[in-house]
Design a protein around this motif. Structure first.
Motif: not given
Length: 727
Positions: A681-691
């Motif tokens: 999830g963190v990887r996805k959040m870092l690369f695709e945004g959505g924080f």
């Protein structure tokens, strides 16, 4: 300093202090938190029935989250009943009438397996009970041995011989720590500096005799103890054995310092064709046997590893029991379970701080705490009838109590200490009658275990019996003196802690879904707030379901990039944040106000999560398996043998998982799931945004991992050691 309100009895035997400051803060928090929870549930429901049009709404995950939050809110509401009115009580035993006016007390101690309950530890409990600061002619000690072990019976004879020296020594010098093992250890707290040379000589002699006593018990068969059972055991079971180890009539002419109470060994009959009834059956047997021997109006029940630490506990209890303003409806006085081996870094929450320093005080502010299984002084007649119908059971006594004329005679008011008198020839007849009362067939066709005595409906015999007493209209009080009245040994490894909690969870949850449920059976028999207290105990196992949902669903959605919480910039996010912070701060306030620390708070948070997805979950599964008929009732005896290596680990704050691998499977799977989903999830959040959308789920996974870190570390170390051994 906390604001208090104090009331007292007319005779000043006891005082009651309402903790006004804590009560006011609690009630204010209840109102505040209830409003927030209402908003939170409204948010879930409103989005569920009116989902956003533009989004691909995760309705299934949303339903799971709503169910989880509803369960947590439901149990939280029950928990507030403990915080509604907290009280503290104090006693003045010096104001009691003279010894001749005090009522009699019978002490019941139960043991079942000397491999798990060391004989020396059991005998120390027996000796401490014999040493109570109470008139010896009005005190009797009964030991129930469900193991039927001759070693235990012979050990009682040795204990009685040692007590003839020990008890007078304690009375002569006013010794407070009257458990010999504790007295000659680092746990003793008697001030011996002011004692003279004569005392030191006597103490050394007593210590020498105690060392001889210990060697005799620890050597077992080597010192003439036969390791066979009391009687021949076969596939057909064994007959009852009852022996008077010490008859207090033998020293009636001695001075009071040398007198000892009656000491009786009881091994009830066992037959495979009759139900065993476990501890409840043992206690009911002791009720009947003591009924024809001493028939004291009050009973002290002790676990075999819970010794008497304050010799004045009986007098403290009598401050409530003989108070005319309370005694008519008072069933029992409960003392807290306190343990001498609790570490400062109590990683297993072995001290049960929340129970004995919050919940029991809260119940005491209503109609009294529940029975804890040990350390309570109980009115004998409370087990036979309601407070308004104390004589109704005498209408058809043989139907209810069985066909023993001598026992029925004891029910008709023959409460005098010693039904058999010195010089009478009836002792053999009474022993014969006592053997009859301890047979399996005696209870057949009677109301023992259903309407009278300790209940057979639940493995938690004392807790359920106390619940039924409250339903009948009886009350109880909680006495928490500065000096612990009773001290015991708590579990110091994960396996024993899990086994114990699994048994408690299964027993309590079984009550919750039975015809005796506090939500139905109790509502018409006690106040709503008190029934909510019992509702918490019986339904708190549902936490396991809520925790599983909270530990799986948000993490999966986090990994897939599906938001289940409001955006950080959304005002609704503030509601969720405040609810979470409010719960943690309330817990922290309770911990600090009861003498705990920040580390105590963190340990309790961690072990609460661990227990909810391990032992509590297995306890719920036990009830389900029994309900569908797959398994029957299983009694699991907690191991009370102290392992020095395990004790050292516990003191150093290191978890011991030996033997608990099966319990840990759900937790390991849950934490592994959280780590995997967190990283993805963190990887996805870092690369695709959505924080902004995913922060809530990210923080939840991180919090669970942080709580579980020491446990996972301990399991990893254990696996490494096992691999090294194999190599």
């Amino acid at each position: 300093m906390a604001m208090t309100k104090t009331t007292s009895s007319d005779h000043l035997l006891h005082t009651t202090t309402v903790q006004q400051l804590r009560t006011t803060i609690n009630r204010a928090h209840i109102l505040f938190h209830s409003i927030l929870i209402s908003f939170l549930l409204y948010y879930r429901l409103s989005r569920l029935f009116n989902p956003p049009i533009d989004d691909d709404f995760p309705s299934t995950a949303w339903v799971f989250m709503f169910v989880s939050e509803l369960i947590i809110s439901f149990i939280w509401l029950f928990t507030q009943s403990f915080r509604w009115r907290l009280v503290l009580r104090s006693v003045s035993p010096e104001r009691l009438p003279g010894d001749k006016a005090l009522p009699g007390v019978d002490v019941f101690i139960c043991t079942a397996d000397r491999k798990k309950e060391p004989t020396l530890e059991v005998m120390n409990t027996v000796i401490s009970a014999m040493s109570l600061d109470y008139p010896p002619e009005k005190l009797a000690v009964y030991l129930s041995d469900d193991g039927g072990d001759r070693v235990t019976m012979k050990a009682m004879e040795e204990a009685a011989a040692f007590a003839r020296r020990w008890v007078p020594f304690c009375r002569k010098y006013g010794i407070k720590t009257r458990c010999p093992e504790a007295y000659f250890s680092v746990f003793a707290d008697d001030d011996l500096s002011i004692r003279g040379a004569k005392f030191q000589v006597e103490e050394e002699n007593i210590k020498t005799r105690y060392e001889q006593f210990k060697k005799c018990l620890e050597s077992g068969g080597d010192d003439g103890f036969c390791t066979e059972n009391v009687n021949t055991i076969s596939v057909n079971g064994r007959p009852p054995v009852i022996r008077v180890i010490h008859d207090s009539r033998e020293n009636e002419d001695d001075d009071n310092a040398a007198k000892l109470p009656l000491l009786v060994y009881v091994s009830r009959e066992k037959r495979p064709s009759y139900p065993h009834r476990f501890k409840a059956g043992a206690l009911n047997t002791l009720l009947r046997v003591s009924g024809v021997f001493t028939n004291s109006p009050y009973i002290l029940v002790l676990d075999c590893d819970m010794y008497c630490n304050d010799p004045t506990s009986a007098r403290q209890a009598m401050c409530f029991h003989i108070d005319a303003n309370k005694s008519s409806s008072l069933a029992f006085v409960q003392f807290p379970q306190i343990f001498y081996n609790v570490s400062k870094n109590d990683i297993y929450d072995a001290q049960a701080r929340s129970a004995y320093k919050t919940k029991w005080q809260g119940m005491d502010g209503l109609r009294g705490p529940l029975l804890c299984g040990t350390g309570f002084y109980l009115k004998r007649m409370a087990l036979y009838a309601s407070p308004t119908q104390e004589d109704s059971f005498l209408l058809q006594p043989k139907v209810s109590f069985g066909i023993s004329d001598k026992f029925i005679a004891s029910l008709r008011g023959n409460n005098g200490q010693y039904i058999f008198k010195k010089g009478e020839s009836s002792s053999d007849e009474l022993l014969k009658e006592a053997h009859f009362l301890a047979t399996c067939a005696f209870e057949k066709g009677t109301k023992w275990g259903s309407e009278i005595g300790f209940s057979y409906e639940c493995l938690l015999e004392s807790t359920f019996t106390g619940y039924l007493l409250h339903c009948k209209g009886w009350t109880s009080v909680y006495c928490y003196p500065k000096r612990p009245s009773f001290l015991g040994c708590t579990t110091i490894d994960m396996k024993d802690a899990m086994v114990q909690l699994r048994k408690w969870t299964a027993g309590l949850f079984q009550i919750g879904i039975s015809k005796f449920s506090p939500l139905t059976y109790a509502m018409s028999r006690m106040s709503i707030i008190q029934s909510m207290c019992y509702g918490y105990f019986t339904f708190h196992p549902l936490f396991s379901l809520a925790f599983l949902i909270y530990g799986v669903v948000p993490q999966l959605c986090f990994y897939k990039g599906i938001s289940l919480y409001p955006k950080v910039t959304d005002p609704w996010f503030l509601v969720f944040s405040i609810v979470w912070a409010s719960s943690l701060l309330q817990h922290l306030y309770e911990v600090v106000s009861s003498g705990g620390s920040l580390r105590t708070w963190w340990n309790e948070q961690r072990i609460w999560m661990v227990k909810s997805v391990t032992a509590t979950l297995f306890g719920c599964l036990d009830v389900f398996m029994k309900w569908i008929g797959v398994t029957g009732t299983v009694f699991r005896l907690t191991n009370k043998v102290i392992d020095k290596q395990k004790l050292e680990k516990y003191k150093n704050g290191k978890f011991d998982f030996s033997g608990a691998e099966l319990f840990m499977v759900p937790l390991v799977m849950l934490v592994t799931w959280n780590i995997a989903c967190f990283m993805g999830g963190v990887r996805k959040m870092l690369f695709e945004g959505g924080f902004n959308e995913m922060f809530g789920q990210c923080f939840l996974s991180f919090f669970i991992i942080a709580l579980s870190y020491p446990i996972i570390g301990g399991l990893v170390k254990k696996n490494r050691k096992e691999r090294r051994k194999k190599k």
